[in-house]
Write a protein that holds these residues in place. Structure first.
Motif, mmCIF file in Angstrom:
data_model
loop_
_atom_site.group_PDB
_atom_site.id
_atom_site.type_symbol
_atom_site.label_atom_id
_atom_site.label_comp_id
_atom_site.label_asym_id
_atom_site.label_seq_id
_atom_site.Cartn_x
_atom_site.Cartn_y
_atom_site.Cartn_z
ATOM 1 N N UNK A 123 -1.892 -12.279 -11.049
ATOM 2 C CA UNK A 123 -2.192 -11.206 -10.115
ATOM 3 C C UNK A 123 -1.300 -11.268 -8.887
ATOM 4 N N UNK A 124 -1.008 -12.493 -8.432
ATOM 5 C CA UNK A 124 -0.125 -12.663 -7.273
ATOM 6 C C UNK A 124 1.274 -12.147 -7.577
ATOM 7 N N UNK A 125 1.755 -12.468 -8.770
ATOM 8 C CA UNK A 125 3.087 -11.999 -9.143
ATOM 9 C C UNK A 125 3.124 -10.469 -9.291
ATOM 10 N N UNK A 126 2.042 -9.891 -9.788
ATOM 11 C CA UNK A 126 1.997 -8.436 -9.938
ATOM 12 C C UNK A 126 1.917 -7.727 -8.596
ATOM 13 N N UNK A 127 1.243 -8.378 -7.632
ATOM 14 C CA UNK A 127 1.078 -7.761 -6.308
ATOM 15 C C UNK A 127 2.307 -7.915 -5.421
ATOM 16 N N UNK A 128 3.213 -8.814 -5.792
ATOM 17 C CA UNK A 128 4.370 -9.109 -4.934
ATOM 18 C C UNK A 128 5.220 -7.881 -4.612
ATOM 19 N N UNK A 129 5.521 -7.019 -5.601
ATOM 20 C CA UNK A 129 6.386 -5.864 -5.274
ATOM 21 C C UNK A 129 5.651 -4.688 -4.645
ATOM 22 N N UNK A 130 4.344 -4.769 -4.446
ATOM 23 C CA UNK A 130 3.589 -3.615 -3.957
ATOM 24 C C UNK A 130 4.032 -3.131 -2.571
ATOM 25 N N UNK A 131 4.376 -4.031 -1.625
ATOM 26 C CA UNK A 131 4.906 -3.531 -0.339
ATOM 27 C C UNK A 131 6.181 -2.692 -0.503
ATOM 28 N N UNK A 132 7.026 -3.066 -1.482
ATOM 29 C CA UNK A 132 8.237 -2.281 -1.729
ATOM 30 C C UNK A 132 7.896 -0.915 -2.332
ATOM 31 N N UNK A 133 6.875 -0.898 -3.188
ATOM 32 C CA UNK A 133 6.421 0.384 -3.727
ATOM 33 C C UNK A 133 5.882 1.262 -2.599
ATOM 34 N N UNK A 134 5.148 0.661 -1.658
ATOM 35 C CA UNK A 134 4.668 1.403 -0.498
ATOM 36 C C UNK A 134 5.808 1.954 0.336
ATOM 37 N N UNK A 135 6.879 1.155 0.487
ATOM 38 C CA UNK A 135 8.053 1.633 1.225
ATOM 39 C C UNK A 135 8.709 2.811 0.501
ATOM 40 N N UNK A 136 8.705 2.765 -0.819
ATOM 41 C CA UNK A 136 9.248 3.868 -1.619
ATOM 42 C C UNK A 136 8.413 5.131 -1.421
ATOM 43 N N UNK A 137 7.098 4.964 -1.354
ATOM 44 C CA UNK A 137 6.206 6.097 -1.087
ATOM 45 C C UNK A 137 6.505 6.693 0.285
ATOM 46 N N UNK A 138 6.692 5.821 1.279
ATOM 47 C CA UNK A 138 7.014 6.296 2.623
ATOM 48 C C UNK A 138 8.351 7.039 2.642
ATOM 49 N N UNK A 139 9.331 6.525 1.885
ATOM 50 C CA UNK A 139 10.643 7.177 1.839
ATOM 51 C C UNK A 139 10.538 8.573 1.219
ATOM 52 N N UNK A 140 9.759 8.702 0.130
ATOM 53 C CA UNK A 140 9.567 10.022 -0.485
ATOM 54 C C UNK A 140 8.879 10.979 0.489
ATOM 55 N N UNK A 141 7.935 10.458 1.259
ATOM 56 C CA UNK A 141 7.244 11.287 2.257
ATOM 57 C C UNK A 141 8.196 11.729 3.353
ATOM 58 N N UNK B 57 -2.857 -4.676 -0.953
ATOM 59 C CA UNK B 57 -1.648 -5.353 -1.437
ATOM 60 C C UNK B 57 -0.382 -4.609 -1.009
ATOM 61 N N UNK B 58 -0.516 -3.393 -0.477
ATOM 62 C CA UNK B 58 0.660 -2.654 -0.011
ATOM 63 C C UNK B 58 1.190 -3.203 1.309
ATOM 64 N N UNK B 59 0.388 -4.015 1.992
ATOM 65 C CA UNK B 59 0.834 -4.655 3.221
ATOM 66 C C UNK B 59 1.113 -3.661 4.337
ATOM 67 N N UNK B 60 2.119 -3.986 5.147
ATOM 68 C CA UNK B 60 2.444 -3.146 6.304
ATOM 69 C C UNK B 60 3.054 -1.797 5.922
ATOM 70 N N UNK B 61 3.448 -1.641 4.645
ATOM 71 C CA UNK B 61 4.002 -0.347 4.240
ATOM 72 C C UNK B 61 2.953 0.754 4.351
ATOM 73 N N UNK B 62 1.670 0.391 4.289
ATOM 74 C CA UNK B 62 0.612 1.391 4.453
ATOM 75 C C UNK B 62 0.685 2.030 5.835
ATOM 76 N N UNK B 63 1.007 1.224 6.836
ATOM 77 C CA UNK B 63 1.140 1.757 8.196
ATOM 78 C C UNK B 63 2.258 2.791 8.265
ATOM 79 N N UNK B 64 3.381 2.468 7.613
ATOM 80 C CA UNK B 64 4.500 3.406 7.608
ATOM 81 C C UNK B 64 4.140 4.690 6.869
#
Length: 762
Positions: free
Chosen positions: A17-35, A274-281
């Protein structure tokens, strides 16, 4: 040999689960970039609307298409994520902001339906519906599953409201799409009726064409194109007004949720997912996107209220006619209901069942459509009733301020009269309010701005160059009938080819000052741009295609000072006199043409000059024109110094070019008139813009040319072709044609070879 660490039981699951959650902040950053991309596109539409003074904000950058839908699908990652724990303040607000962002985007999409074809509307609206319904269902699945835990947070009410408004905006967009499918036909019918009226008036006034008349014509078509623009019609509709109201509510709910969370939890930035600080962005970017995206729908709402609050139509919004359902709102549904269905089913009972089921379904859709329309009209009437007093007060203050500007009163009076004259050409749907004077004046001000831009972009060098021409004699002088042909059939000419050929010869002349050559090239470059536009507009598709393509050697001439590989600058430096330059160019041209004839042999297809490659057409033109100039040069006075003789020949060539361009540019009025009208409703606005810009650029040129006595009527079909001008002018001068029109009884094909041998021997 090393091996992977061994985990068992809970440790293994936790590691995975830790390994699966590791890239989630980057996915959140990708969501922010699309927005960010979506928000910037909506902001670009707002800036474009203000810059062009189109406060109905046409969708130019953020339209309903595959790209925007893909970006929105990425931006909505958080609301559709049903497995991630998101119960912190920022996490919950980010979900609300995502739903609000989608709602705002849907409201912005409504007017873009006007720029699509029927098939595009159906496909794009279907794709958007799938996306919105998927998000809506996911949100309510999550809410239903988390009911036992609702007391643990305070954000569900806003989330539910924004999701409901999102689905309502989808219904409004679908309702607009159904209306647009029929509206285009209504608008096109009204446009064609008005076009016929303008065309009949134009035919009556054709003999008295002036720049003022052309300007008035462009203004009429500008008003017709702007007011028949489906995006403009949708922007002023009741449904678009309802979208603006809902968009305002979504913005207020989002702002209220963020303020309430700050007051309750004393902080806004707190994430636990698991999205971390990317949620704020994501929260920041999408909140800004909601603010920016709300501008266009809100101002469209204000524009609709302004139309109904104007003094001319103030009582319209309270009449019964306002709530009448017009045919175009439901026409497409009626057509679908009456169309045959289930034709592939053989059994009659099954076909009947399918047909009845389709009819019942479309009846329900029709009822929903009528309900949406009436509700939207009610919202518009209530909005107008509430806000009209404020608008009238503001309007009164504005009028008092304008009365103090005494010096501008005569000009304003003239403009009011001009606007009143153009009101007849403003197209509106049945049941829609007429445009108030200030809205119509804003439209006419747009075309005035385009005229001004055109005048700024106009070429003074070309105008001065054409003023050196006092006749059109160069049209027949550049190609003498006394020059023997290299082929038993001569290719026809277009406007641009002899201009390019004459300019190439002028560049090759020795002892000509560089600034004179550069000035000629600058003028020819601008003149050729208009000549090619005339050929494109007035010639039939494929007409003289190879001949016009032969003129494309201009790029090589202008940029590299070369003609078919011959360095014109080097030829100018190495030639002792102008005669030597002309002979060298003629020799190269002759060899090119006759080598081609020998290679093709008796090929029947290549015996027609219209099938020749463009380089052969260009070479034949160079041969004929250089031989003509040589004969003129040989007949001139040779007692002058060589420098003066070369400059005299350069001036002669310049005058010929100016004469040809002058004759060609007399067709600009026809091009401007043609560009004013386009059958395709999506092309009209752009085409009239080009006509207005072209008129602004060439207004002084047209006045200059119309001041001369033209040997051929500008509205004649012959006026579009240089060979037509030559025919008329040669007949007027008593010159018999020989080379330009040939028949099957012309000399045999090998006659050109004898010409070649004689010239080479000389």
């Amino acid at each position: 040999m090393s091996s992977a660490p061994y985990f068992s039981g809970n440790d293994d699951d936790e590691y995975v689960q830790t390994r699966l959650n590791a890239p989630m902040p980057w996915i959140g950053a990708y969501v922010a970039a699309a927005s960010v991309v979506c928000a910037l596109a909506m902001a670009a539409d707002v800036v474009y609307g203000f810059r062009c003074k189109k406060l109905w904000f046409p969708c130019k950058f953020f339209s309903l298409n595959a790209t925007s839908l893909t970006l929105l699908a990425v931006a909505l990652k958080l609301p559709v994520d049903l497995t991630t724990n998101m119960w912190a303040v920022t996490d919950r607000l980010a979900k609300v902001s995502s739903l609000a962002f989608m709602s705002t985007a849907t409201a912005n999409f409504v007017t873009s339906l006007g720029s699509m074809g029927d098939q595009e509307i159906i496909m794009n609206v279907t794709a958007l519906s799938i996306l919105v319904i998927t998000v809506f269902v996911d949100v309510f699945i999550q809410i239903a599953e988390m009911r036992p835990f609702i007391h643990r947070h305070l954000i569900f009410p806003e989330e539910v409201l924004v999701a409901v408004f999102m689905i309502l905006l989808l219904f409004l967009l679908v309702s607009s799409a159904i209306m647009v499918l029929s509206t285009k036909r209504y608008l096109d019918g009204k446009y064609q009726e008005m076009h016929s009226a303008v065309l009949s008036q134009e035919l009556r006034d054709m003999r008295q064409v002036t720049t003022q008349g052309l300007r008035a014509l462009v203004e009429k078509y500008w008003v017709m194109a702007q007011t028949s623009n489906p995006q403009f019609v949708i922007a002023g509709s009741a449904i678009c007004t309802a979208c603006g109201v809902i968009c305002a509510l979504v913005f207020l709910i989002t702002a209220e949720a963020e303020i309430r969370m700050i007051l309750v939890h004393k902080r806004l930035v707190h994430t636990a997912s698991v999205y971390g600080n990317s949620t704020t962005w994501i929260l920041i970017v999408q909140s800004i996107g909601v603010i920016v995206g709300s501008v266009a729908p809100l101002l469209r709402w204000c524009m609709a209220i302004k139309f109904r609050c104007s003094s001319e139509i103030r009582n319209f919004c309270f009449s019964r006619d306002e709530f009448k359902i017009r045919e175009y709102w439901t026409e497409r549904l009626v057509q679908w209901k009456g169309s045959s269905s289930a034709s592939g089913i053989r059994h009659r009972k099954f076909r009947k069942f399918v047909h009845d089921a389709k009819g019942l379904t479309l009846d329900q859709f029709m009822n929903i459509q009528i309900f949406i329309i009436l509700s939207s009209k009610l919202i518009l009437v209530v909005s107008t009733s509430l806000l009209c007093p404020f608008y009238l007060c503001f309007q009164r203050i504005e009028r008092l301020r304008m009365q103090r500007r005494i010096n501008s009163l005569p000009r304003d009076a003239d403009q009011s009269g001009a606007v009143a004259d153009l009101r007849f050409y403003a197209l509106r749907l049945d049941g829609e309010v007429q445009l108030p004077n200030d809205a119509l004046k804003s439209i006419t001000d747009e075309v005035d701005d385009v005229f001004k831009i055109g005048r700024i972009q106009g070429s003074n060098s070309l105008l001065q160059f054409l003023r050196a021409s006092h006749s059109f004699n160069g049209v027949i002088a550049f190609d003498s009938n006394q020059v023997p042909s290299l082929h038993y059939r001569e290719p026809p000419n277009c406007w641009s080819l002899p201009v390019v050929t004459l300019t190439s010869i002028a560049i090759s002349l020795p002892r000509i000052p560089r600034e004179s050559v550069d000035g000629l090239i600058s003028s020819v470059r601008r003149g050729l741009s208009y000549a090619k536009l005339i050929e494109k507009c007035l010639y039939n598709s494929g007409d003289l295609a190879n001949i016009r393509k032969a003129a494309e050697t201009w790029a090589e001439v202008e940029l590299y000072r070369k003609w078919q590989g011959v360095d014109l600058g080097k030829l100018s430096r190495e030639s002792d006199n102008s005669k030597k330059s002309l002979e060298n160019l003629a020799t190269v041209a002759i060899k090119t043409v006759l080598d081609f004839k020998r290679k093709t042999g008796g090929c029947l297809m290549m015996s027609n000059p219209l099938n020749w490659p463009d380089n052969i057409v260009s070479a034949n033109s160079m041969y004929r024109i250089s031989q003509t100039i040589l004969s003129i040069h040989n007949q001139s006075d040779h007692h002058d110094e060589q420098q003066q003789a070369d400059e005299h020949l350069f001036q002669l060539l310049s005058d010929m070019i100016a004469d040809i361009l002058s004759a060609c540019l007399t067709n600009l009025s026809r091009v401007i008139t043609m560009k004013c009208h386009r059958n395709a409703i999506e092309e009209r606005e752009r085409s009239v813009f080009e006509a207005a810009l072209l008129l602004g650029e060439t207004e002084e040129i047209l006045e200059l040319l119309w001041g001369r006595e033209l040997p051929i009527s500008p509205d004649s079909e012959q006026a579009a072709y240089i060979d037509g001008w030559r025919s008329v002018m040669e007949l007027d001068n008593g010159i018999q044609l020989n080379a330009l029109s040939s028949s099957e009884n012309d000399p045999p094909e090998n006659s050109g070879d004898h010409v070649f041998i004689k010239i080479m021997e000389d």
